[in-house]
Design a protein around this motif. Structure first.
Motif, PDB file in Angstrom:
ATOM      1  N   GLU A  74     -78.538 -31.486  36.013  1.00 30.11           N
ATOM      2  CA  GLU A  74     -80.152 -31.589  36.281  1.00 30.11           C
ATOM      3  C   GLU A  74     -80.498 -31.599  34.648  1.00 30.11           C
ATOM      4  O   GLU A  74     -80.467 -30.550  34.228  1.00 30.11           O
ATOM      5  N   ILE A  75     -81.131 -32.371  34.265  1.00 32.21           N
ATOM      6  CA  ILE A  75     -81.800 -32.580  32.923  1.00 32.21           C
ATOM      7  C   ILE A  75     -83.197 -32.470  32.631  1.00 32.21           C
ATOM      8  O   ILE A  75     -83.917 -33.341  33.472  1.00 32.21           O
ATOM      9  N   PRO A  76     -83.799 -31.378  32.293  1.00 30.02           N
ATOM     10  CA  PRO A  76     -85.428 -31.210  32.154  1.00 30.02           C
ATOM     11  C   PRO A  76     -85.991 -32.187  31.139  1.00 30.02           C
ATOM     12  O   PRO A  76     -85.147 -32.590  30.115  1.00 30.02           O
ATOM     13  N   PHE A  77     -87.157 -32.702  31.313  1.00 29.75           N
ATOM     14  CA  PHE A  77     -87.798 -33.757  30.515  1.00 29.75           C
ATOM     15  C   PHE A  77     -88.568 -32.616  29.566  1.00 29.75           C
ATOM     16  O   PHE A  77     -88.503 -31.238  29.748  1.00 29.75           O
ATOM     17  N   ARG A  78     -89.211 -33.271  28.229  1.00 31.76           N
ATOM     18  CA  ARG A  78     -89.533 -32.539  27.255  1.00 31.76           C
ATOM     19  C   ARG A  78     -90.674 -31.604  27.653  1.00 31.76           C
ATOM     20  O   ARG A  78     -90.658 -30.367  27.011  1.00 31.76           O
ATOM     21  N   ARG A  79     -91.506 -31.947  28.640  1.00 28.52           N
ATOM     22  CA  ARG A  79     -92.861 -31.179  29.040  1.00 28.52           C
ATOM     23  C   ARG A  79     -92.186 -29.878  29.615  1.00 28.52           C
ATOM     24  O   ARG A  79     -92.749 -28.809  29.553  1.00 28.52           O
ATOM     25  N   ALA A  80     -91.064 -29.883  30.535  1.00 24.98           N
ATOM     26  CA  ALA A  80     -90.613 -28.904  31.107  1.00 24.98           C
ATOM     27  C   ALA A  80     -90.060 -27.977  30.294  1.00 24.98           C
ATOM     28  O   ALA A  80     -90.199 -27.055  30.473  1.00 24.98           O
ATOM     29  N   ARG A  81     -89.405 -28.480  29.270  1.00 22.43           N
ATOM     30  CA  ARG A  81     -88.661 -27.549  28.238  1.00 22.43           C
ATOM     31  C   ARG A  81     -89.835 -26.857  27.671  1.00 22.43           C
ATOM     32  O   ARG A  81     -89.648 -25.612  27.340  1.00 22.43           O
ATOM     33  N   ASP A  82     -90.783 -27.542  27.112  1.00 17.56           N
ATOM     34  CA  ASP A  82     -91.774 -26.819  26.510  1.00 17.56           C
ATOM     35  C   ASP A  82     -92.739 -25.844  27.295  1.00 17.56           C
ATOM     36  O   ASP A  82     -92.694 -24.513  26.921  1.00 17.56           O
ATOM     37  N   LEU A  83     -92.918 -26.226  28.487  1.00 13.16           N
ATOM     38  CA  LEU A  83     -94.102 -25.546  29.128  1.00 13.16           C
ATOM     39  C   LEU A  83     -93.238 -24.280  30.130  1.00 13.16           C
ATOM     40  O   LEU A  83     -93.678 -23.074  30.468  1.00 13.16           O
ATOM     41  N   LEU A  84     -92.191 -24.750  30.607  1.00  8.54           N
ATOM     42  CA  LEU A  84     -91.226 -23.889  31.500  1.00  8.54           C
ATOM     43  C   LEU A  84     -89.983 -23.235  30.829  1.00  8.54           C
ATOM     44  O   LEU A  84     -89.341 -22.474  31.504  1.00  8.54           O
ATOM     45  N   ASP A  85     -89.697 -23.484  29.586  1.00 10.87           N
ATOM     46  CA  ASP A  85     -88.524 -23.106  29.036  1.00 10.87           C
ATOM     47  C   ASP A  85     -87.151 -23.414  29.715  1.00 10.87           C
ATOM     48  O   ASP A  85     -86.413 -22.846  29.852  1.00 10.87           O
ATOM     49  N   ALA A  86     -87.393 -24.777  30.384  1.00 10.85           N
ATOM     50  CA  ALA A  86     -86.460 -25.193  31.361  1.00 10.85           C
ATOM     51  C   ALA A  86     -85.145 -25.703  30.387  1.00 10.85           C
ATOM     52  O   ALA A  86     -85.142 -26.052  29.134  1.00 10.85           O
ATOM     53  N   GLU A  87     -84.043 -25.855  31.127  1.00  7.60           N
ATOM     54  CA  GLU A  87     -82.772 -25.884  30.437  1.00  7.60           C
ATOM     55  C   GLU A  87     -81.953 -26.643  31.368  1.00  7.60           C
ATOM     56  O   GLU A  87     -82.049 -26.711  32.516  1.00  7.60           O
ATOM     57  N   GLU A  88     -80.885 -27.427  30.908  1.00  7.86           N
ATOM     58  CA  GLU A  88     -80.022 -28.266  31.704  1.00  7.86           C
ATOM     59  C   GLU A  88     -79.171 -27.307  32.860  1.00  7.86           C
ATOM     60  O   GLU A  88     -79.091 -26.093  32.498  1.00  7.86           O
ATOM     61  N   VAL A  89     -78.983 -27.713  33.851  1.00  8.21           N
ATOM     62  CA  VAL A  89     -78.352 -26.948  34.900  1.00  8.21           C
ATOM     63  C   VAL A  89     -76.981 -27.880  35.514  1.00  8.21           C
ATOM     64  O   VAL A  89     -77.244 -28.946  35.870  1.00  8.21           O
ATOM     65  N   TYR A  90     -76.233 -27.291  35.452  1.00 16.37           N
ATOM     66  CA  TYR A  90     -74.792 -28.009  35.876  1.00 16.37           C
ATOM     67  C   TYR A  90     -74.148 -27.059  37.028  1.00 16.37           C
ATOM     68  O   TYR A  90     -74.340 -25.853  37.017  1.00 16.37           O
ATOM     69  N   GLU A  91     -73.629 -27.854  37.972  1.00 17.62           N
ATOM     70  CA  GLU A  91     -73.206 -27.139  39.234  1.00 17.62           C
ATOM     71  C   GLU A  91     -72.030 -27.813  39.906  1.00 17.62           C
ATOM     72  O   GLU A  91     -71.850 -29.064  39.646  1.00 17.62           O
ATOM     73  N   ALA A  92     -71.135 -26.979  40.389  1.00 17.94           N
ATOM     74  CA  ALA A  92     -69.901 -27.435  41.133  1.00 17.94           C
ATOM     75  C   ALA A  92     -70.159 -26.974  42.384  1.00 17.94           C
ATOM     76  O   ALA A  92     -70.305 -25.799  42.683  1.00 17.94           O
ATOM     77  N   ILE A  93     -69.906 -27.788  43.492  1.00 20.22           N
ATOM     78  CA  ILE A  93     -70.032 -27.455  44.853  1.00 20.22           C
ATOM     79  C   ILE A  93     -68.901 -27.602  45.616  1.00 20.22           C
ATOM     80  O   ILE A  93     -68.346 -28.951  45.492  1.00 20.22           O
ATOM     81  N   LEU A  94     -68.473 -26.571  46.271  1.00 19.32           N
ATOM     82  CA  LEU A  94     -67.345 -27.085  47.429  1.00 19.32           C
ATOM     83  C   LEU A  94     -67.994 -26.856  48.796  1.00 19.32           C
ATOM     84  O   LEU A  94     -68.890 -26.123  49.189  1.00 19.32           O
ATOM     85  N   ILE A  95     -67.797 -27.880  49.521  1.00 17.55           N
ATOM     86  CA  ILE A  95     -68.605 -28.101  50.673  1.00 17.55           C
ATOM     87  C   ILE A  95     -67.645 -28.127  51.921  1.00 17.55           C
ATOM     88  O   ILE A  95     -66.578 -28.994  51.856  1.00 17.55           O
ATOM     89  N   LEU A  96     -67.725 -27.087  52.806  1.00 20.91           N
ATOM     90  CA  LEU A  96     -66.905 -26.987  54.033  1.00 20.91           C
ATOM     91  C   LEU A  96     -67.492 -27.207  55.263  1.00 20.91           C
ATOM     92  O   LEU A  96     -68.636 -26.780  55.388  1.00 20.91           O
ATOM     93  N   SER A  97     -67.280 -28.187  56.037  1.00 14.96           N
ATOM     94  CA  SER A  97     -67.996 -28.541  57.306  1.00 14.96           C
ATOM     95  C   SER A  97     -67.142 -28.811  58.615  1.00 14.96           C
ATOM     96  O   SER A  97     -65.948 -28.832  58.545  1.00 14.96           O
ATOM     97  N   LYS A  98     -67.661 -28.237  59.578  1.00 13.34           N
ATOM     98  CA  LYS A  98     -66.993 -28.295  60.872  1.00 13.34           C
ATOM     99  C   LYS A  98     -67.815 -28.813  61.928  1.00 13.34           C
ATOM    100  O   LYS A  98     -68.840 -28.345  62.585  1.00 13.34           O
TER     101      LYS A  98
END
Length: 257
Positions: A136-160
């Motif tokens: 997830e990549i924040p836009f400039r306004r989110a970086r300025d107002l929220l101090d937002a940064e990129e978020v990287y995630e790896a997800i393991l999904i187990l389903s039954k």
């Protein structure tokens, strides 16, 4: 930056090496589903969330509108892209940025864009397994107002699956945001509640931070309703945090075509 890149690579490597399909969550509201569209199938979806993190401080309230699109690259591999258009009350804004707004809240703005790949590793096994990687990549306004940064995630999904279209799914999530990392989980259970097993279903999801489960858990009772056929689904639920200090409302509509 090196750590963040490693997290994204980890998600992509999992998807490729375990093979030899993300925010859209086809089965649940927050819990990522094993189910993905088949090759050439597409999903268009819209979602609205209203979040109140602190019952005693409305300045922290926010809402978020999320339109998105997903499609099946193969029968097992799905690509997803969505954006967040959001409004944050003044309490969410960085202190050194609040003066420009006085006693007003900022106007809504596009907060971020997110892309993801999900791969269904197994098929027709006792336990269904999928993996996903997303950024997830924040836009400039989110970086300025929220101090937002990129978020990287790896997800393991187990389903039954169980019974007539019942399902239990567990997500194990590793993420990196800026210089911080986190381990989270999501556990969802759903089952039909109408005479038609393809009809209305109800479920519950349990979410939390693995490193701080006692103070971070929340639950989401939800209802999932087909509209005019099985390819259009309306999902809605409320999220209640520990001791109801935080609450959230979500409603989404998705269509498979």
């Amino acid at each position: 930056m090196k750590n963040r890149a490693c997290a994204w690579i980890m998600g992509m490597v999992l998807a490729s090496t375990l093979s030899a399909g993300a925010h859209h969550a086809m089965e649940f509201i927050e819990t990522e589903s094993y189910t993905t569209p088949m090759k050439g199938e597409k999903i268009i979806y819209v979602r609205y969330d209203y979040m109140a993190p602190d019952k005693d401080d409305s300045s922290l309230d926010r809402w978020e509108w999320t339109p998105g699109f997903a499609f099946g690259i193969t029968d097992r591999l799905m690509f997803d892209i969505h954006t967040h258009y959001a409004q944050f009350n003044i309490g969410q804004i960085e202190e050194d940025e609040r003066e420009q707004f006085g006693d007003r809240d900022p106007s809504p703005f596009f907060e971020a864009v997110s892309v993801a790949l999900q791969y269904r590793v197994t098929e027709d096994w006792y336990l269904d397994v999928a993996v996903a990687g997303q950024v997830e990549i924040p836009f400039r306004r989110a970086r300025d107002l929220l101090d937002a940064e990129e978020v990287y995630e790896a997800i393991l999904i187990l389903s039954k699956p169980f019974g007539a279209h019942g399902n239990v799914t567990l997500n194990l999530i590793y993420g990196i945001e800026g210089s911080d990392d986190h381990w989270e989980f999501a556990l969802g259970v759903k089952t039909p509640i109408s005479a038609d097993p393809h009809g209305i279903a109800a479920g519950i999801e349990l979410l939390g931070d693995i490193d701080d489960i006692e103070d971070s858990w929340s639950v989401i009772p939800g209802v999932y309703m087909p509209i005019g056929g099985p390819d259009t689904i309306l999902k809605t639920g409320v999220e209640i945090g520990k001791n109801a200090d935080s609450t959230a409302f979500s409603i989404s509509l998705m269509h498979l075509f």
